[in-house]
Structure formats: C-alpha cells, structure tokens
Scaffold this motif. Structure first.
Motif, PDB file in Angstrom:
ATOM      1  N   PHE A 195     -12.442   2.925  -0.106  1.00 43.22           N
ATOM      2  CA  PHE A 195     -11.810   3.932   0.735  1.00 43.22           C
ATOM      3  C   PHE A 195     -12.762   4.268   1.873  1.00 43.22           C
ATOM      4  O   PHE A 195     -13.964   4.388   1.659  1.00 43.22           O
ATOM      5  CB  PHE A 195     -11.514   5.207  -0.057  1.00 43.22           C
ATOM      6  CG  PHE A 195     -10.526   5.019  -1.173  1.00 43.22           C
ATOM      7  CD1 PHE A 195      -9.197   4.761  -0.896  1.00 43.22           C
ATOM      8  CD2 PHE A 195     -10.926   5.109  -2.501  1.00 43.22           C
ATOM      9  CE1 PHE A 195      -8.278   4.588  -1.928  1.00 43.22           C
ATOM     10  CE2 PHE A 195     -10.022   4.933  -3.532  1.00 43.22           C
ATOM     11  CZ  PHE A 195      -8.699   4.672  -3.249  1.00 43.22           C
ATOM     12  N   SER A 201      -7.912   2.331   3.511  1.00 42.64           N
ATOM     13  CA  SER A 201      -8.243   1.749   2.207  1.00 42.64           C
ATOM     14  C   SER A 201      -8.011   0.250   2.237  1.00 42.64           C
ATOM     15  O   SER A 201      -7.225  -0.265   3.047  1.00 42.64           O
ATOM     16  CB  SER A 201      -7.406   2.392   1.096  1.00 42.64           C
ATOM     17  OG  SER A 201      -6.013   2.174   1.312  1.00 42.64           O
ATOM     18  N   PRO A 216       0.047   2.950   0.093  1.00 45.42           N
ATOM     19  CA  PRO A 216      -1.345   2.551   0.347  1.00 45.42           C
ATOM     20  C   PRO A 216      -1.932   1.664  -0.733  1.00 45.42           C
ATOM     21  O   PRO A 216      -2.880   0.927  -0.487  1.00 45.42           O
ATOM     22  CB  PRO A 216      -2.084   3.890   0.419  1.00 45.42           C
ATOM     23  CG  PRO A 216      -1.240   4.830  -0.397  1.00 45.42           C
ATOM     24  CD  PRO A 216       0.170   4.404  -0.107  1.00 45.42           C
ATOM     25  N   GLY A 217      -1.351   1.712  -1.927  1.00 44.09           N
ATOM     26  CA  GLY A 217      -1.828   0.860  -3.002  1.00 44.09           C
ATOM     27  C   GLY A 217      -1.005  -0.399  -3.158  1.00 44.09           C
ATOM     28  O   GLY A 217      -1.216  -1.171  -4.091  1.00 44.09           O
ATOM     29  N   GLY A 249       0.297  -0.160  -6.776  1.00 42.09           N
ATOM     30  CA  GLY A 249       0.127   1.279  -6.935  1.00 42.09           C
ATOM     31  C   GLY A 249       0.917   1.846  -8.103  1.00 42.09           C
ATOM     32  O   GLY A 249       0.536   2.848  -8.704  1.00 42.09           O
ATOM     33  N   ASN A 290      -6.804  10.420  -7.519  1.00 44.68           N
ATOM     34  CA  ASN A 290      -7.769   9.958  -6.524  1.00 44.68           C
ATOM     35  C   ASN A 290      -8.803  11.050  -6.262  1.00 44.68           C
ATOM     36  O   ASN A 290      -8.508  12.042  -5.594  1.00 44.68           O
ATOM     37  CB  ASN A 290      -7.065   9.581  -5.218  1.00 44.68           C
ATOM     38  CG  ASN A 290      -7.957   8.778  -4.303  1.00 44.68           C
ATOM     39  OD1 ASN A 290      -9.165   9.000  -4.252  1.00 44.68           O
ATOM     40  ND2 ASN A 290      -7.378   7.837  -3.579  1.00 44.68           N
ATOM     41  N   GLU A 349      -9.870  12.816  -2.655  1.00 43.83           N
ATOM     42  CA  GLU A 349      -9.050  13.801  -1.950  1.00 43.83           C
ATOM     43  C   GLU A 349      -9.512  15.204  -2.338  1.00 43.83           C
ATOM     44  O   GLU A 349      -9.405  15.587  -3.511  1.00 43.83           O
ATOM     45  CB  GLU A 349      -7.576  13.637  -2.326  1.00 43.83           C
ATOM     46  CG  GLU A 349      -6.959  12.325  -1.880  1.00 43.83           C
ATOM     47  CD  GLU A 349      -5.500  12.202  -2.310  1.00 43.83           C
ATOM     48  OE1 GLU A 349      -4.687  11.738  -1.509  1.00 43.83           O
ATOM     49  OE2 GLU A 349      -5.173  12.584  -3.453  1.00 43.83           O
ATOM     50  N   SER A 356      -1.650  15.695  -3.736  1.00 44.38           N
ATOM     51  CA  SER A 356      -2.200  14.353  -3.546  1.00 44.38           C
ATOM     52  C   SER A 356      -1.272  13.446  -2.750  1.00 44.38           C
ATOM     53  O   SER A 356      -0.241  12.975  -3.241  1.00 44.38           O
ATOM     54  CB  SER A 356      -2.486  13.702  -4.911  1.00 44.38           C
ATOM     55  OG  SER A 356      -2.929  12.373  -4.744  1.00 44.38           O
ATOM     56  N   TRP A 400      -2.103  10.506  -1.951  1.00 47.13           N
ATOM     57  CA  TRP A 400      -2.279   9.220  -2.617  1.00 47.13           C
ATOM     58  C   TRP A 400      -1.252   9.030  -3.725  1.00 47.13           C
ATOM     59  O   TRP A 400      -0.574   8.015  -3.787  1.00 47.13           O
ATOM     60  CB  TRP A 400      -3.695   9.134  -3.190  1.00 47.13           C
ATOM     61  CG  TRP A 400      -3.910   7.966  -4.096  1.00 47.13           C
ATOM     62  CD1 TRP A 400      -3.877   7.961  -5.467  1.00 47.13           C
ATOM     63  CD2 TRP A 400      -4.144   6.619  -3.704  1.00 47.13           C
ATOM     64  NE1 TRP A 400      -4.088   6.694  -5.957  1.00 47.13           N
ATOM     65  CE2 TRP A 400      -4.262   5.849  -4.889  1.00 47.13           C
ATOM     66  CE3 TRP A 400      -4.290   5.982  -2.469  1.00 47.13           C
ATOM     67  CZ2 TRP A 400      -4.503   4.484  -4.867  1.00 47.13           C
ATOM     68  CZ3 TRP A 400      -4.535   4.621  -2.458  1.00 47.13           C
ATOM     69  CH2 TRP A 400      -4.643   3.889  -3.645  1.00 47.13           C
ATOM     70  N   SER A 407       1.699   6.414  -3.622  1.00 46.75           N
ATOM     71  CA  SER A 407       1.514   5.273  -4.510  1.00 46.75           C
ATOM     72  C   SER A 407       2.638   5.133  -5.528  1.00 46.75           C
ATOM     73  O   SER A 407       3.015   4.025  -5.919  1.00 46.75           O
ATOM     74  CB  SER A 407       0.177   5.387  -5.252  1.00 46.75           C
ATOM     75  OG  SER A 407      -0.903   5.317  -4.365  1.00 46.75           O
TER      76      SER A 407
END
Length: 247
Positions: A66, A76, A121-122, A126, A133, A136, A167, A169, A173
C-alpha cells in the motif's frame, strides 16, 4: 548491615535490567499509524486465506503493498494466487483499479492485458481477502474502540455493517456481501512502536458467499505487515496496455 544493603542493591540492579521489553506500554496504534502516513511511503503485506468446516482448505494467498498519502491509502498493488483460478494482479490508484489475470485472463482489443474499472482495489481476490485493513486510521480507531488491548494484542468483534461505515477498503473489496450483521472476530498484534504487524480475522463464510457449499464454514485470513514507512511507488499501467471493463 552494610553487606546486606550492598547485596539488596545488586539484586535490584539485576531485576531492573532483566524486566522484559514487552512489559513497557504499547504506544497508541492510531497515532503510530498516522506518523507513517507520508506521501511516497507505505507498507508491505502477505496473507493466507483458509476455509474450515469439514476440513481445512487454503483458498488463496496474496501479497502486495500500500502506498500512503496524508489521509491513508492512496494506491495499492496486490497479487493473488489460488487453486483453480488464474493468477491475478490488481493495481489501484485513486478511485480506479487495473486488473490483469484472474477473471480477465484473456487479452483484449489491441493486445491490452489490464482491465480498468472503478472500485475493487483488491480485484476479484478481494472477496477472499483480508476484510480488515490496519492502514486506514478510521478503521484502526474503530477496532481499538470495540476491542480489548492486552499487552501487544488487540482482540474484538465488529459487524460487516459497522466495518463498512469506517473502511473504504472493506466496502470496496466486498461490495456484494450477503449479510451485514455478520460478525468479524479479529486479533491484531502490535509492535512496541504501536504499529500492526499481524491481523487475523474470521467470519462465517455465508456472510459473503450465501451458498450451500459454504454453509457452516468459517473464513479465516492471516495477514503479516512489514516495512511500515518504506519508500513506495505504485503507478498505473501504461494506457496502451489498458482496456475498459466489459459490461
């Protein structure tokens, strides 16, 4: 009498020098994280996902990094391998993600090998990846608030719904999760500097995959984080190598 005092003083000196380092209080993890949020720097990770129930099966392994800005994650670069699926790599910069391999294993018009999309993003990995994560600040603050810190170990539980509130993320994800009330059990291991070195999380597999094959099974993801603050540079693929995600 003088000899007794001398012996006691010597014993005190020995005890003072043999107190284990882990006895010192751990620094505030949120403050420790924020001190590392410097543009052009980041952290590396490696993780393994297993599903248990009627046995133990390794679903996938991932590794990546990251890159930070002053607020948190700016970019990332994540690679995933799993049995039965093509290897996948996803680079995310800002709000865009670029995926190669995995479900996009074929080449596209003009020989493009990367597929551009918003979110994820994953990548597709993901859905099997770490849902927590620790890079964050808002996420880490919520985990600290809901959890219990003992020594260098933070344990607790948080629902998918509450995790999605803090989150980006997690929300990006696992956008197609099935049950927002699913509880994630987590264990975070901290360094003496208060930085997260390991995250282990688990939840009912049907929280994401509400199918008969996952009924009664548990997803467990074990992630290790290293190199907090290391110089990191993540760039999007060359435009000539990128295609737009098919509908």
């Amino acid at each position: 009498m003088k000899k007794t005092i001398t012996v006691l003083a010597a014993c005190g000196a020995v005890l003072a020098t043999t107190v284990p380092a882990h006895a010192a209080p751990v620094k505030d993890p949120v403050r420790a994280l924020k001190s590392k949020l410097v543009a052009g720097h980041g952290v590396r990770f490696a993780e393994t996902t297993v599903v248990t129930g009627d046995g133990k099966l390794t679903l996938q392994k991932r590794k990546g990094s990251f890159q930070f800005d002053a607020k948190g994650i700016a970019a990332s670069d994540i690679s995933a391998t799993s049995k039965g699926r093509a290897d996948e790599r996803t680079i995310s910069v800002g709000t865009y993600s670029y995926t190669k391999g995995g479900i996009y294993k074929e080449k596209f018009e003009g020989g493009a090998t990367w597929v551009k999309s918003r979110g994820l993003p994953g990548g597709a990995s993901g859905f099997y990846g770490q849902v927590i994560n620790p890079a964050e600040p808002k996420t880490l603050a919520a985990l600290v608030k809901k959890g219990r810190l003992k020594g260098r170990t933070l344990t607790g539980k948080i629902t998918f719904k509450d995790l999605a509130k803090v989150s980006r993320w997690f929300d990006a994800s696992v956008p197609l999760r099935m049950h927002d009330d699913t509880k994630v059990s987590y264990t975070l291991t901290l360094s003496s500097a208060g930085l997260v070195s390991r995250v282990k999380s688990s939840y009912a597999a049907t929280g994401v995959f509400d199918a008969n094959g996952f009924e009664g099974k548990t997803m467990t993801i074990d992630s290790r984080f290293t190199g907090w603050g290391a110089k990191t540079r993540i760039k999007a693929p060359a435009p000539s190598d990128v295609a737009t995600a098919p509908n």
